[in-house]
Design a protein around this motif. Structure first.
Motif, PDB file in Angstrom:
ATOM      1  N   ARG A  34       2.381  10.431  11.800  1.00 13.24           N
ATOM      2  CA  ARG A  34       1.613  10.408  10.557  1.00 13.24           C
ATOM      3  C   ARG A  34       2.141   9.252   9.721  1.00 13.24           C
ATOM      4  NH1 ARG A  34      -1.170  14.914   8.852  1.00 13.24           N
ATOM      5  NH2 ARG A  34      -0.447  14.625   6.702  1.00 13.24           N
ATOM      6  N   THR A  35       1.301   8.238   9.523  1.00  7.15           N
ATOM      7  CA  THR A  35       1.760   6.965   8.973  1.00  7.15           C
ATOM      8  C   THR A  35       1.058   6.640   7.660  1.00  7.15           C
ATOM      9  OG1 THR A  35       2.163   6.144  11.221  1.00  7.15           O
ATOM     10  CG2 THR A  35       2.015   4.506   9.464  1.00  7.15           C
ATOM     11  N   LEU A  36       1.867   6.210   6.685  1.00  8.13           N
ATOM     12  CA  LEU A  36       1.340   5.751   5.391  1.00  8.13           C
ATOM     13  C   LEU A  36       1.608   4.263   5.271  1.00  8.13           C
ATOM     14  CD1 LEU A  36       0.151   6.195   2.546  1.00  8.13           C
ATOM     15  CD2 LEU A  36       2.496   6.729   1.779  1.00  8.13           C
ATOM     16  N   LEU A  37       0.563   3.493   5.034  1.00  5.22           N
ATOM     17  CA  LEU A  37       0.668   2.054   4.822  1.00  5.22           C
ATOM     18  C   LEU A  37       0.594   1.785   3.325  1.00  5.22           C
ATOM     19  CD1 LEU A  37       0.706  -0.840   6.020  1.00  5.22           C
ATOM     20  CD2 LEU A  37      -1.793  -0.704   6.148  1.00  5.22           C
ATOM     21  N   VAL A  38       1.620   1.125   2.777  1.00  6.07           N
ATOM     22  CA  VAL A  38       1.713   0.887   1.333  1.00  6.07           C
ATOM     23  C   VAL A  38       1.697  -0.610   1.068  1.00  6.07           C
ATOM     24  CG1 VAL A  38       3.050   1.286  -0.761  1.00  6.07           C
ATOM     25  CG2 VAL A  38       3.103   2.976   1.087  1.00  6.07           C
ATOM     26  N   SER A  39       0.740  -1.065   0.252  1.00 10.62           N
ATOM     27  CA  SER A  39       0.687  -2.468  -0.128  1.00 10.62           C
ATOM     28  C   SER A  39       1.267  -2.639  -1.530  1.00 10.62           C
ATOM     29  CB  SER A  39      -0.757  -2.984  -0.113  1.00 10.62           C
ATOM     30  OG  SER A  39      -0.813  -4.282  -0.682  1.00 10.62           O
ATOM     31  N   THR A  40       2.272  -3.515  -1.647  1.00 12.95           N
ATOM     32  CA  THR A  40       2.793  -3.888  -2.964  1.00 12.95           C
ATOM     33  C   THR A  40       2.507  -5.351  -3.248  1.00 12.95           C
ATOM     34  OG1 THR A  40       4.970  -4.440  -2.044  1.00 12.95           O
ATOM     35  CG2 THR A  40       4.644  -2.180  -2.781  1.00 12.95           C
ATOM     36  N   ASP A  41       1.631  -5.935  -2.451  1.00 12.25           N
ATOM     37  CA  ASP A  41       1.263  -7.335  -2.618  1.00 12.25           C
ATOM     38  C   ASP A  41       0.097  -7.437  -3.603  1.00 12.25           C
ATOM     39  OD1 ASP A  41       0.305  -9.971  -2.329  1.00 12.25           O
ATOM     40  OD2 ASP A  41       1.122 -10.082  -0.308  1.00 12.25           O
ATOM     41  N   PRO A  42       0.227  -8.256  -4.656  1.00 10.18           N
ATOM     42  CA  PRO A  42      -0.860  -8.370  -5.642  1.00 10.18           C
ATOM     43  C   PRO A  42      -2.201  -8.752  -5.031  1.00 10.18           C
ATOM     44  CG  PRO A  42       1.123  -9.444  -6.454  1.00 10.18           C
ATOM     45  CD  PRO A  42       1.385  -9.091  -5.010  1.00 10.18           C
ATOM     46  N   ALA A  43      -2.183  -9.444  -3.878  1.00  4.13           N
ATOM     47  CA  ALA A  43      -3.449  -9.871  -3.257  1.00  4.13           C
ATOM     48  C   ALA A  43      -4.254  -8.691  -2.743  1.00  4.13           C
ATOM     49  CB  ALA A  43      -3.161 -10.835  -2.107  1.00  4.13           C
ATOM     50  N   HIS A  44      -3.582  -7.604  -2.354  1.00 11.02           N
ATOM     51  CA  HIS A  44      -4.240  -6.380  -1.892  1.00 11.02           C
ATOM     52  C   HIS A  44      -5.327  -6.649  -0.863  1.00 11.02           C
ATOM     53  CE1 HIS A  44      -1.923  -3.757  -4.190  1.00 11.02           C
ATOM     54  NE2 HIS A  44      -2.570  -3.792  -5.322  1.00 11.02           N
ATOM     55  N   SER A  45      -4.913  -7.145   0.291  1.00  6.53           N
ATOM     56  CA  SER A  45      -5.864  -7.417   1.371  1.00  6.53           C
ATOM     57  C   SER A  45      -5.966  -6.276   2.361  1.00  6.53           C
ATOM     58  CB  SER A  45      -5.444  -8.706   2.105  1.00  6.53           C
ATOM     59  OG  SER A  45      -5.376  -9.790   1.210  1.00  6.53           O
ATOM     60  N   THR A  46      -5.189  -5.216   2.146  1.00  5.37           N
ATOM     61  CA  THR A  46      -5.234  -4.088   3.077  1.00  5.37           C
ATOM     62  C   THR A  46      -6.643  -3.518   3.173  1.00  5.37           C
ATOM     63  OG1 THR A  46      -2.962  -3.555   2.455  1.00  5.37           O
ATOM     64  CG2 THR A  46      -4.186  -1.880   3.678  1.00  5.37           C
ATOM     65  N   GLY A  47      -7.300  -3.404   2.031  1.00  6.70           N
ATOM     66  CA  GLY A  47      -8.668  -2.904   2.032  1.00  6.70           C
ATOM     67  C   GLY A  47      -9.601  -3.788   2.824  1.00  6.70           C
ATOM     68  N   LEU A  67      -3.486   7.990  10.016  1.00 10.33           N
ATOM     69  CA  LEU A  67      -3.238   6.785   9.226  1.00 10.33           C
ATOM     70  C   LEU A  67      -3.808   6.929   7.811  1.00 10.33           C
ATOM     71  CD1 LEU A  67      -2.032   3.941   9.259  1.00 10.33           C
ATOM     72  CD2 LEU A  67      -4.255   3.083  10.055  1.00 10.33           C
ATOM     73  N   TRP A  68      -2.931   6.686   6.819  1.00  8.00           N
ATOM     74  CA  TRP A  68      -3.305   6.686   5.409  1.00  8.00           C
ATOM     75  C   TRP A  68      -2.871   5.363   4.791  1.00  8.00           C
ATOM     76  CZ3 TRP A  68      -1.940  10.760   8.232  1.00  8.00           C
ATOM     77  CH2 TRP A  68      -2.650  11.960   8.090  1.00  8.00           C
ATOM     78  N   ALA A  69      -3.474   4.990   3.670  1.00  8.05           N
ATOM     79  CA  ALA A  69      -3.103   3.733   3.005  1.00  8.05           C
ATOM     80  C   ALA A  69      -3.208   3.892   1.495  1.00  8.05           C
ATOM     81  CB  ALA A  69      -3.990   2.584   3.484  1.00  8.05           C
ATOM     82  N   MET A  70      -2.428   3.073   0.779  1.00  7.16           N
ATOM     83  CA  MET A  70      -2.497   3.022  -0.678  1.00  7.16           C
ATOM     84  C   MET A  70      -2.146   1.607  -1.122  1.00  7.16           C
ATOM     85  SD  MET A  70       1.008   5.142  -1.621  1.00  7.16           S
ATOM     86  CE  MET A  70       0.913   4.808  -3.390  1.00  7.16           C
ATOM     87  N   GLU A  71      -2.716   1.209  -2.256  1.00  8.73           N
ATOM     88  CA  GLU A  71      -2.447  -0.112  -2.818  1.00  8.73           C
ATOM     89  C   GLU A  71      -1.915   0.058  -4.241  1.00  8.73           C
ATOM     90  OE1 GLU A  71      -5.616  -2.974  -0.465  1.00  8.73           O
ATOM     91  OE2 GLU A  71      -6.201  -2.164  -2.422  1.00  8.73           O
ATOM     92  N   ILE A  72      -0.677  -0.347  -4.439  1.00 14.51           N
ATOM     93  CA  ILE A  72      -0.054  -0.244  -5.756  1.00 14.51           C
ATOM     94  C   ILE A  72      -0.458  -1.449  -6.588  1.00 14.51           C
ATOM     95  CG2 ILE A  72       2.150  -0.223  -6.984  1.00 14.51           C
ATOM     96  CD1 ILE A  72       3.366   1.180  -4.563  1.00 14.51           C
ATOM     97  N   ASP A  73      -0.938  -1.198  -7.811  1.00 10.77           N
ATOM     98  CA  ASP A  73      -1.356  -2.261  -8.719  1.00 10.77           C
ATOM     99  C   ASP A  73      -0.159  -2.674  -9.580  1.00 10.77           C
ATOM    100  OD1 ASP A  73      -2.393  -3.897 -10.653  1.00 10.77           O
ATOM    101  OD2 ASP A  73      -4.084  -2.602 -11.155  1.00 10.77           O
ATOM    102  N   PRO A  74       0.435  -3.858  -9.350  1.00 14.26           N
ATOM    103  CA  PRO A  74       1.633  -4.254 -10.093  1.00 14.26           C
ATOM    104  C   PRO A  74       1.414  -4.323 -11.604  1.00 14.26           C
ATOM    105  CG  PRO A  74       1.335  -5.648  -8.169  1.00 14.26           C
ATOM    106  CD  PRO A  74       0.076  -4.845  -8.329  1.00 14.26           C
ATOM    107  N   GLU A  75       0.264  -4.843 -12.051  1.00 18.51           N
ATOM    108  CA  GLU A  75       0.016  -4.953 -13.489  1.00 18.51           C
ATOM    109  C   GLU A  75      -0.040  -3.571 -14.138  1.00 18.51           C
ATOM    110  OE1 GLU A  75       0.107  -7.692 -15.140  1.00 18.51           O
ATOM    111  OE2 GLU A  75       0.386  -8.849 -13.298  1.00 18.51           O
ATOM    112  N   ARG A  76      -0.663  -2.640 -13.463  1.00 13.69           N
ATOM    113  CA  ARG A  76      -0.730  -1.278 -13.984  1.00 13.69           C
ATOM    114  C   ARG A  76       0.660  -0.649 -14.023  1.00 13.69           C
ATOM    115  NH1 ARG A  76      -3.995   3.787 -11.134  1.00 13.69           N
ATOM    116  NH2 ARG A  76      -3.051   5.443 -12.368  1.00 13.69           N
ATOM    117  N   GLU A  77       1.466  -0.932 -13.001  1.00 18.28           N
ATOM    118  CA  GLU A  77       2.818  -0.373 -12.971  1.00 18.28           C
ATOM    119  C   GLU A  77       3.649  -0.886 -14.136  1.00 18.28           C
ATOM    120  OE1 GLU A  77       3.799   2.065 -11.125  1.00 18.28           O
ATOM    121  OE2 GLU A  77       1.844   2.066 -10.176  1.00 18.28           O
TER     122      GLU A  77
END
Length: 328
Positions: A34-47, A67-77
């Motif tokens: 069970r895998t979670l893919l986390v993007s912390t890159d501002p470009a957010h190309s995972t989607g 497979l799950w994924a999430m994109e962290i928004d740096p500005e929001r953080e």
């Protein structure tokens, strides 16, 4: 599950970290983890890779099991981080100090380190609250920012401990001056600022330990001089922070033209491939971590069936990770 629980892919901007991390996440999921893919890159190309929109919370990747994924928004953080600090301090400060503190906090959050500090707080939250996943794969920001991020636990842990000691001394001296030699009331009842500092210290200790005992780091590079030099610096910096690089992925290797092909295009490709082979040989010679995969450039964007092909080429990371984990 084989290998470490947290797997990080770093490298300079534009080398294809999102493609590689997404492909590895898919390889891990296909193996039954069970895998979670986390993007912390501002470009957010995972989607873009999965042709699906992701947000701040884990979301199942369509058409793939495990497979799950999430994109962290740096500005929001950064904004949430600032508001959280303000709320905590406003409940502990006098009205006359609140405005001045707010001004100082706004200025502090414009400094270069504010981005990493806010993102790292979210980073810790993810690592501490993923019990339902066997493996978490991080598509990190470009190398410089990532290294500053990964260096924070040890630096901030010591800083918090110093602040805590000064706070305890301050409370003790101030209140004993007011009440004599009796135990200070804040010490007896629990000082909220001390409690906050101790909470921060514990979070950094958790991150510090996790990054060294249950995490693997892989660097992605392209077969060119600039990328090679950047990767060398990244390996040295990670080593300085006692974070071992498990391997190097060389991405976007130009395919060789067929032997019978002629003309300007074929001549160009042969010369380009020759230079790339020199860079790949240099990477083998100059980099201590092993080259674990060489991924050819594709004409089309890597998604769908092409992503599965890249995942096949990265399977060595998962299987090597299993072998390494057995020796821990």
């Amino acid at each position: 599950m084989g290998g470490t629980r947290f797997v990080f892919f770093g490298g300079k901007g534009g080398v294809g970290k999102t493609t590689v991390s997404s492909a590895f996440g898919l390889d891990s999921a296909r193996a039954g983890d069970r895998t979670l893919l986390v993007s912390t890159d501002p470009a957010h190309s995972t989607g873009d890779v999965f042709e699906q929109s992701f947000g701040d919370d884990p979301q199942r990747v369509e058409s793939y099991e495990n497979l799950w994924a999430m994109e962290i928004d740096p500005e929001r953080e950064i904004a949430d981080h600032l508001q959280g600090i303000k709320r905590k301090l406003n409940s502990q400060l006098s009205a006359s100090m609140i405005n001045e503190v707010d001004v100082q906090l706004e200025m502090a959050h414009q400094t270069p380190g504010a981005y990493e500090a806010a993102l790292f707080d979210r980073f810790i939250d993810v690592m501490a609250n993923v019990e339902e996943y066997d493996r978490v794969v991080f598509d990190t920001s470009p190398t410089g920012g990532t290294l500053r991020l990964l260096s924070l636990p040890e630096l901030l842990r010591d800083w918090v401990e110093q602040l805590r000691a000064k706070r305890m001394q301050s409370v003790e001296l101030y209140e004993r001056a007011a009440i004599g030699k009796r135990e200070p009331r804040r010490m007896r009842e629990g000082d909220p600022i001390l409690a906050r500092l101790e909470e921060r210290r514990d979070r950094f200790e958790f991150a510090h330990e996790t990054l060294r005992t249950d995490a693997s780091f892989y660097l992605v590079m392209n077969p060119d001089d600039l990328s090679l030099r950047e990767t060398e610096r990244a390996v040295d910096a990670l080593d300085e922070y006692d974070l071992d690089v498990g391997g190097i992925v060389i991405n976007r290797v130009t395919p060789e033209p067929e032997s019978h092909e002629e003309g300007r295009g074929a001549s160009y490709l042969r010369e380009r491939c020759s230079k790339e082979r020199d860079r790949i040989e240099a990477a083998h010679d100059r980099l201590e971590p092993p080259i674990v995969a060489e991924i050819e450039a594709r004409v089309e964007e890597v998604k769908g069936p092409l992503l599965a092909d890249v995942a096949d080429e990265l399977d060595v990371i998962r299987t090597e990770g299993r072998d390494q984990s057995s020796t821990r």
